[in-house]
Write a protein that holds these residues in place. Structure first.
Motif, PDB file in Angstrom:
ATOM      1  N   LEU A  11       0.825  -1.201   0.000  1.00  0.00           N
ATOM      2  CA  LEU A  11       0.000   0.000   0.000  1.00  0.00           C
ATOM      3  C   LEU A  11       0.867   1.263   0.000  1.00  0.00           C
ATOM      4  N   LEU A  23      -9.001   0.454   7.137  1.00  0.00           N
ATOM      5  CA  LEU A  23      -9.135  -0.529   6.071  1.00  0.00           C
ATOM      6  C   LEU A  23      -9.350  -1.888   6.718  1.00  0.00           C
ATOM      7  N   VAL A  81      -8.917  -5.615   6.360  1.00  0.00           N
ATOM      8  CA  VAL A  81      -8.020  -6.338   5.460  1.00  0.00           C
ATOM      9  C   VAL A  81      -8.140  -7.859   5.526  1.00  0.00           C
ATOM     10  N   PHE A  94     -10.765  -3.900   2.174  1.00  0.00           N
ATOM     11  CA  PHE A  94      -9.598  -4.325   1.408  1.00  0.00           C
ATOM     12  C   PHE A  94      -9.509  -5.850   1.364  1.00  0.00           C
ATOM     13  N   TRP A 132      -7.445  -5.808  -3.280  1.00  0.00           N
ATOM     14  CA  TRP A 132      -6.576  -4.688  -2.930  1.00  0.00           C
ATOM     15  C   TRP A 132      -6.662  -3.563  -3.958  1.00  0.00           C
ATOM     16  N   GLY A 137      -9.779  -1.602  -3.349  1.00  0.00           N
ATOM     17  CA  GLY A 137      -9.581  -0.845  -2.114  1.00  0.00           C
ATOM     18  C   GLY A 137      -8.691   0.366  -2.328  1.00  0.00           C
TER      19      GLY A 137
END
Length: 162
Positions: A24, A103, A105, A125, A129, A132
């Motif tokens: 990220l 987020l 995940v 996410f 991904w 997101g």
């Protein structure tokens, strides 16, 4: 918005979410954002909590917790960095509107999120991904999060035409 602040601070459980945090951070940097993540920015021998506290208090405009089951578990333990970062983010969020952008995940339950993060709108996410990332960028643009001018790279093109 505090114009002198432009740092995006990524908080995550170590080592469980290291890969996602680095992924990220790299994508956001390619898009021109100033990003801090411990895996990239801390060096051996650093007084890490001092640096984290100073980055969060003095430079960060957004706090991005990567909320997973491991993150939730660590947020309950007062001896972890996650606990300290979540606690400090709660204080800073009183001064900076929309400071925390969580987020989700993994398959953790929203109901188990740390109490200061629980009521906040969250980007999912856990399944994709790329999707997101697109949602984060759209949110940053809506909120006017500053970024530097970046060259026309593949990621910028991908985002533009998605």
């Amino acid at each position: 918005m505090e114009s002198d602040k432009q740092l995006i601070f990524i908080s995550h459980a170590q080592p469980e979410e290291d890969y996602l945090a680095i992924w990220l951070a790299s994508k956001l940097r390619l898009l021109g954002y100033d990003v801090w993540v411990d895996k990239d920015n801390l060096k051996k021998g650093d007084a890490f909590w001092n640096e984290i506290e100073l980055k969060m208090k003095n430079e960060s405009i957004r706090f991005i917790p990567l909320v997973s089951q491991a993150y939730i578990d660590k947020s309950l333990n007062k001896n972890t960095g996650v606990f300290l970062e979540v606690s400090l983010s709660k204080v800073i969020s009183k001064k900076i509107q929309n400071y925390v952008l969580p987020l989700k995940v993994d398959a953790c339950s929203f109901d188990d999120f740390p109490i200061s993060i629980l009521p906040l709108d969250t980007i999912d996410f856990s399944k994709n991904w790329g999707k997101g990332l697109k949602e984060i960028i759209e949110e940053f643009e809506l909120q006017g999060i500053p970024k530097s001018n970046v060259s026309n790279n593949v990621l910028n093109q991908w985002f533009k035409y998605l």
